[in-house]
Enzyme design. Structure first.
Site, PDB file in Angstrom:
ATOM      1  N   GLY A  60       0.804  -1.229   0.000  1.00  0.00           N
ATOM      2  CA  GLY A  60       0.000   0.000   0.000  1.00  0.00           C
ATOM      3  C   GLY A  60       0.835   1.276   0.000  1.00  0.00           C
ATOM      4  O   GLY A  60       2.063   1.246   0.057  1.00  0.00           O
ATOM      5  N   LYS A 111       7.777  14.510  14.975  1.00  0.00           N
ATOM      6  CA  LYS A 111       8.409  15.642  14.288  1.00  0.00           C
ATOM      7  C   LYS A 111       9.382  16.341  15.236  1.00  0.00           C
ATOM      8  O   LYS A 111       9.096  16.514  16.416  1.00  0.00           O
ATOM      9  CB  LYS A 111       7.337  16.617  13.781  1.00  0.00           C
ATOM     10  CG  LYS A 111       6.501  15.997  12.643  1.00  0.00           C
ATOM     11  CD  LYS A 111       5.629  17.017  11.955  1.00  0.00           C
ATOM     12  CE  LYS A 111       4.693  16.350  10.971  1.00  0.00           C
ATOM     13  NZ  LYS A 111       5.153  16.380   9.587  1.00  0.00           N
ATOM     14  N   HIS A 138      -3.330  15.220  15.460  1.00  0.00           N
ATOM     15  CA  HIS A 138      -2.033  15.902  15.348  1.00  0.00           C
ATOM     16  C   HIS A 138      -1.982  17.227  16.127  1.00  0.00           C
ATOM     17  O   HIS A 138      -1.088  17.468  16.925  1.00  0.00           O
ATOM     18  CB  HIS A 138      -1.701  16.205  13.889  1.00  0.00           C
ATOM     19  CG  HIS A 138      -1.741  15.006  12.992  1.00  0.00           C
ATOM     20  ND1 HIS A 138      -1.446  13.741  13.423  1.00  0.00           N
ATOM     21  CD2 HIS A 138      -2.036  14.881  11.671  1.00  0.00           C
ATOM     22  CE1 HIS A 138      -1.552  12.893  12.415  1.00  0.00           C
ATOM     23  NE2 HIS A 138      -1.915  13.553  11.335  1.00  0.00           N
ATOM     24  N   ARG A 148       1.995  29.815  17.464  1.00  0.00           N
ATOM     25  CA  ARG A 148       2.277  31.223  17.773  1.00  0.00           C
ATOM     26  C   ARG A 148       1.767  31.543  19.160  1.00  0.00           C
ATOM     27  O   ARG A 148       0.595  31.317  19.451  1.00  0.00           O
ATOM     28  CB  ARG A 148       1.588  32.150  16.765  1.00  0.00           C
ATOM     29  CG  ARG A 148       2.231  32.100  15.419  1.00  0.00           C
ATOM     30  CD  ARG A 148       1.582  33.014  14.400  1.00  0.00           C
ATOM     31  NE  ARG A 148       2.404  32.969  13.212  1.00  0.00           N
ATOM     32  CZ  ARG A 148       3.319  33.883  12.893  1.00  0.00           C
ATOM     33  NH1 ARG A 148       3.484  34.958  13.636  1.00  0.00           N
ATOM     34  NH2 ARG A 148       4.061  33.726  11.818  1.00  0.00           N
ATOM     35  N   GLN A 158       6.912  22.950  10.431  1.00  0.00           N
ATOM     36  CA  GLN A 158       7.334  22.681   9.056  1.00  0.00           C
ATOM     37  C   GLN A 158       6.791  23.736   8.124  1.00  0.00           C
ATOM     38  O   GLN A 158       5.794  24.352   8.462  1.00  0.00           O
ATOM     39  CB  GLN A 158       6.862  21.299   8.599  1.00  0.00           C
ATOM     40  CG  GLN A 158       5.350  21.174   8.528  1.00  0.00           C
ATOM     41  CD  GLN A 158       4.890  19.739   8.448  1.00  0.00           C
ATOM     42  OE1 GLN A 158       5.450  18.861   9.056  1.00  0.00           O
ATOM     43  NE2 GLN A 158       3.830  19.502   7.677  1.00  0.00           N
ATOM     44  N   TYR A 209      11.476  31.390  16.600  1.00  0.00           N
ATOM     45  CA  TYR A 209      11.935  32.776  16.716  1.00  0.00           C
ATOM     46  C   TYR A 209      11.029  33.553  17.647  1.00  0.00           C
ATOM     47  O   TYR A 209       9.843  33.268  17.785  1.00  0.00           O
ATOM     48  CB  TYR A 209      12.107  33.459  15.361  1.00  0.00           C
ATOM     49  CG  TYR A 209      10.923  33.433  14.429  1.00  0.00           C
ATOM     50  CD1 TYR A 209      10.715  32.357  13.581  1.00  0.00           C
ATOM     51  CD2 TYR A 209      10.040  34.502  14.379  1.00  0.00           C
ATOM     52  CE1 TYR A 209       9.640  32.339  12.710  1.00  0.00           C
ATOM     53  CE2 TYR A 209       8.968  34.500  13.504  1.00  0.00           C
ATOM     54  CZ  TYR A 209       8.764  33.404  12.680  1.00  0.00           C
ATOM     55  OH  TYR A 209       7.696  33.393  11.822  1.00  0.00           O
ATOM     56  N   ASP A 217      16.507  34.530  16.643  1.00  0.00           N
ATOM     57  CA  ASP A 217      16.130  33.582  15.600  1.00  0.00           C
ATOM     58  C   ASP A 217      16.936  32.290  15.663  1.00  0.00           C
ATOM     59  O   ASP A 217      18.160  32.309  15.567  1.00  0.00           O
ATOM     60  CB  ASP A 217      16.353  34.292  14.254  1.00  0.00           C
ATOM     61  CG  ASP A 217      15.943  33.442  13.075  1.00  0.00           C
ATOM     62  OD1 ASP A 217      15.504  32.298  13.268  1.00  0.00           O
ATOM     63  OD2 ASP A 217      16.085  33.939  11.941  1.00  0.00           O
ATOM     64  N   THR A 266      16.839  29.413  13.422  1.00  0.00           N
ATOM     65  CA  THR A 266      16.394  28.699  12.230  1.00  0.00           C
ATOM     66  C   THR A 266      17.319  27.502  12.079  1.00  0.00           C
ATOM     67  O   THR A 266      18.539  27.656  11.992  1.00  0.00           O
ATOM     68  CB  THR A 266      16.475  29.628  10.998  1.00  0.00           C
ATOM     69  OG1 THR A 266      15.524  30.667  11.186  1.00  0.00           O
ATOM     70  CG2 THR A 266      16.151  28.893   9.714  1.00  0.00           C
ATOM     71  N   ARG A 272      -6.210  32.449   1.570  1.00  0.00           N
ATOM     72  CA  ARG A 272      -5.816  32.333   2.977  1.00  0.00           C
ATOM     73  C   ARG A 272      -6.878  31.639   3.824  1.00  0.00           C
ATOM     74  O   ARG A 272      -6.689  31.437   5.012  1.00  0.00           O
ATOM     75  CB  ARG A 272      -5.593  33.720   3.571  1.00  0.00           C
ATOM     76  CG  ARG A 272      -4.684  34.596   2.762  1.00  0.00           C
ATOM     77  CD  ARG A 272      -4.707  36.006   3.312  1.00  0.00           C
ATOM     78  NE  ARG A 272      -3.897  36.086   4.514  1.00  0.00           N
ATOM     79  CZ  ARG A 272      -2.643  36.499   4.507  1.00  0.00           C
ATOM     80  NH1 ARG A 272      -2.065  36.861   3.389  1.00  0.00           N
ATOM     81  NH2 ARG A 272      -1.958  36.558   5.620  1.00  0.00           N
TER      82      ARG A 272
HETATM   83  C1  BG6 Z   1      -2.319  12.966   7.776  1.00  0.00           C
HETATM   84  C2  BG6 Z   1      -3.607  13.413   7.149  1.00  0.00           C
HETATM   85  O1  BG6 Z   1      -2.578  12.339   9.001  1.00  0.00           O
HETATM   86  O2  BG6 Z   1      -1.499  14.081   7.983  1.00  0.00           O
HETATM   87  C3  BG6 Z   1      -3.326  14.111   5.845  1.00  0.00           C
HETATM   88  O3  BG6 Z   1      -4.446  12.288   6.923  1.00  0.00           O
HETATM   89  C4  BG6 Z   1      -2.350  15.249   6.064  1.00  0.00           C
HETATM   90  O4  BG6 Z   1      -4.517  14.620   5.259  1.00  0.00           O
HETATM   91  C5  BG6 Z   1      -1.126  14.749   6.806  1.00  0.00           C
HETATM   92  O5  BG6 Z   1      -1.981  15.737   4.791  1.00  0.00           O
HETATM   93  C6  BG6 Z   1      -0.204  15.879   7.194  1.00  0.00           C
HETATM   94  O6  BG6 Z   1       1.013  15.352   7.622  1.00  0.00           O
HETATM   95  P1  BG6 Z   1       2.368  16.111   7.295  1.00  0.00           P
HETATM   96  O7  BG6 Z   1       3.403  15.339   8.012  1.00  0.00           O
HETATM   97  O8  BG6 Z   1       2.510  16.112   5.822  1.00  0.00           O
HETATM   98  O9  BG6 Z   1       2.175  17.504   7.837  1.00  0.00           O
END
Ligand code: BG6
Length: 483
Positions: free
Chosen positions: A15, A184, A242, A346, A370, A376, A396, A398, A463
């Site tokens: 998959g 991350k 997330h 933020r 990301q 910063y 900063d 970075t 936006r």
């Molecule tokens: C996934 C979602 O869990 O996370 C996706 O199902 C989303 O829709 C993705 O695009 C985002 O992950 P990343 O790591 O690309 O920010």
């Protein structure tokens, strides 16, 4: 340590998830020397493929961090990989799998087998695969670790149902629930930043913080997966999991130690202090065509119900009812098909007392998850020279500049390494999911029920909904340049 002589079985090997994430992450660990070169990797799926077919499928995705090829390492890695084709819910394939596992273990004189099962599968397959693992390939005299990926249920009830089926099969410490945001780099830095820096820790409360914002922006729509997304929506897709993980790490109290249970105890504790999400304190949107008409709107997808009210953008107001956060507006927002791809936190601090300065901006701490990790801090400083005027500048960090020669692992690399070493800190515990579904389920029911508001339209590539600016301002967010 659970590192040497491990057999890693990837279910769903043919998959998309395993091709794009699981195998590349295993390769990344191998390349960097974090995967035992004598381990065994077995792909398992229903498709009738040969070992070679599987290798050809995954090969184009195995690269160096900069995207270059690394032929020699790839060949070495692929030598560890083999494939078994079999059904997920019947014994036959698992007998074949057991044979391969036992052959490997006896050839390497392994007395306590380490078996890691990675389910790169839709949740509908979780229970039957887990049942079969337990029945036929569980390491009775060794270690079994099972990795599953979201979605963990569709709402509170379905999560609990799934949990009821899985819990008797594996101990909680054998189960690793991946939320890849926890792998991350910047998210992993949150605990350290907050609790290892006195100045931040001291200011991290309602007395000093004016508002918090977590925002997730993606520049693409649901192209190709509209049918799937229509059942899910942006809130389930990235917010309940997330972004809530990020928010919890950002707001929890200091854990008593750095171990997995202490951290997760605090996460659960703060989640319990969240007020129910106020249905009147949300902004929901759905994208239409791009301004120039070149990009399709959400409803242009044939696999989507033409009357769908599915939310592809949402801004949600949160309130945490505890001593630290009472009254601080927290906004979580996420959207597909926006003007850029960016995930950031933020934190705006309160203004300084008026008097000596005029026109002073607030301090704002930005943590960019990301792209291009960065932290910063916007602060006020005297304009150099004879002027005494102030200006906003940035302290900063970075990463690309400061940490030039560091390897920043991909989320899945970091998490698979944690599975191998048995560290649960960055995995989601069952009680955490229970509280988070409790928080989100009433909102989801409302948005999917008869009184659901019609999402505000926004153009693909914009936006977001027009009302966003006003929504953020009403949560005390002050724009510097339009947000
Ligand atoms: C996934 C979602 O869990 O996370 C996706 O199902 C989303 O829709 C993705 O695009 C985002 O992950 P990343 O790591 O690309 O920010």
């Amino acid at each position: 340590e659970f590192k040497e002589n491990t057999s890693i079985v990837v279910f769903g090997a043919s998959g998309d998830l395993s091709k794009k994430k699981t195998f590349p992450a295993l390769f990344g660990l191998f390349r960097e020397g974090f995967l035992d070169p004598s381990c065994k990797i077995i792909g398992y799926a229903r498709s009738k493929l040969s070992d070679e077919d599987l290798k050809e499928k995954i090969k184009p995705h195995l690269k160096k961090p900069n995207g270059d090829k690394d032929d020699e390492k790839v060949e070495q890695f692929l030598q560890l990989v083999s494939y078994i084709s079999g059904p997920y819910d019947q014994d036959e394939g698992y007998h074949a799998l057991l044979k391969v596992l036992e052959e490997y273990e006896s050839a390497n004189s392994i007395e306590r087998p380490h078996r890691l099962f990675y389910l790169a599968l839709p949740p509908s397959a979780f229970v039957s695969v887990c049942t079969q693992i337990k029945k036929l390939v569980y390491a009775e005299h060794g270690e079994t670790r099972v990795v599953v990926e979201k979605p963990f249920g569709h709402d509170l009830q379905s999560f609990r149902d799934m949990q009821k089926d899985l819990a008797p099969l594996f101990r909680e410490d054998e189960l690793f629930r991946i939320d890849h945001y926890l792998g991350k780099e910047m998210v992993k830095n949150l605990v350290l930043m907050r609790f290892a820096n006195t100045f931040l820790n001291a200011a991290w409360n309602k007395e000093n913080i004016e508002n918090i914002q977590i925002s997730f922006k993606e520049p693409f729509g649901t192209e190709g997966r509209g049918g799937y997304f229509d059942e899910i929506g942006i809130i389930r897709d990235v917010m309940q999991n997330h972004l809530l993980q990020v928010l919890t790490l950002l707001t929890m109290e200091r854990p008593v130690s750095y171990d997995a249970e202490s951290i997760r105890d605090e996460k659960v504790r703060v989640l319990k202090a969240f007020a129910p999400i106020d249905h009147n304190d949300i902004l929901v949107g759905q994208y239409g065509k791009s301004e120039d008409g070149s990009k399709p709107g959400y409803l242009d997808d044939d696999t989507v119900d033409p009357n769908s009210k599915c939310v592809t953008f949402a801004a949600l107001g949160f309130k945490i009812q505890n001593e630290r956060w009472d009254g601080v507006p927290i906004v979580m927002r996420a959207g597909k098909a926006l003007n850029e791809g960016k995930v950031e936190i933020r934190v705006q601090f309160k203004g300084v007392p008026s008097g000596i300065f005029s026109d002073i901006s607030r301090n704002e701490l930005v943590m960019r998850i990301q792209p291009d990790e960065a932290i910063y801090l916007k602060c006020n400083s005297k304009t150099p020279g004879l002027s005494t005027a102030s200006r906003v500048t940035e302290l900063d960090l970075t990463y690309a500049r400061r940490y030039k020669n560091f390897w920043i692992p991909e989320a899945y690399e970091s998490l698979i390494k944690d599975v191998m070493t048995g560290d649960h800190s960055n995995f989601v515990r069952d009680d955490e999911l229970d509280v988070s579904w409790k928080l989100f389920t009433p909102l989801l029911k409302y948005l999917e029920g008869p009184d659901a508001p019609t999402p505000e339209g926004y153009a693909y590539g914009s936006r977001g909904p027009k009302n966003l600016t006003q929504y953020l301002e009403s949560h005390k967010y002050a724009f510097e340049n339009g947000g």
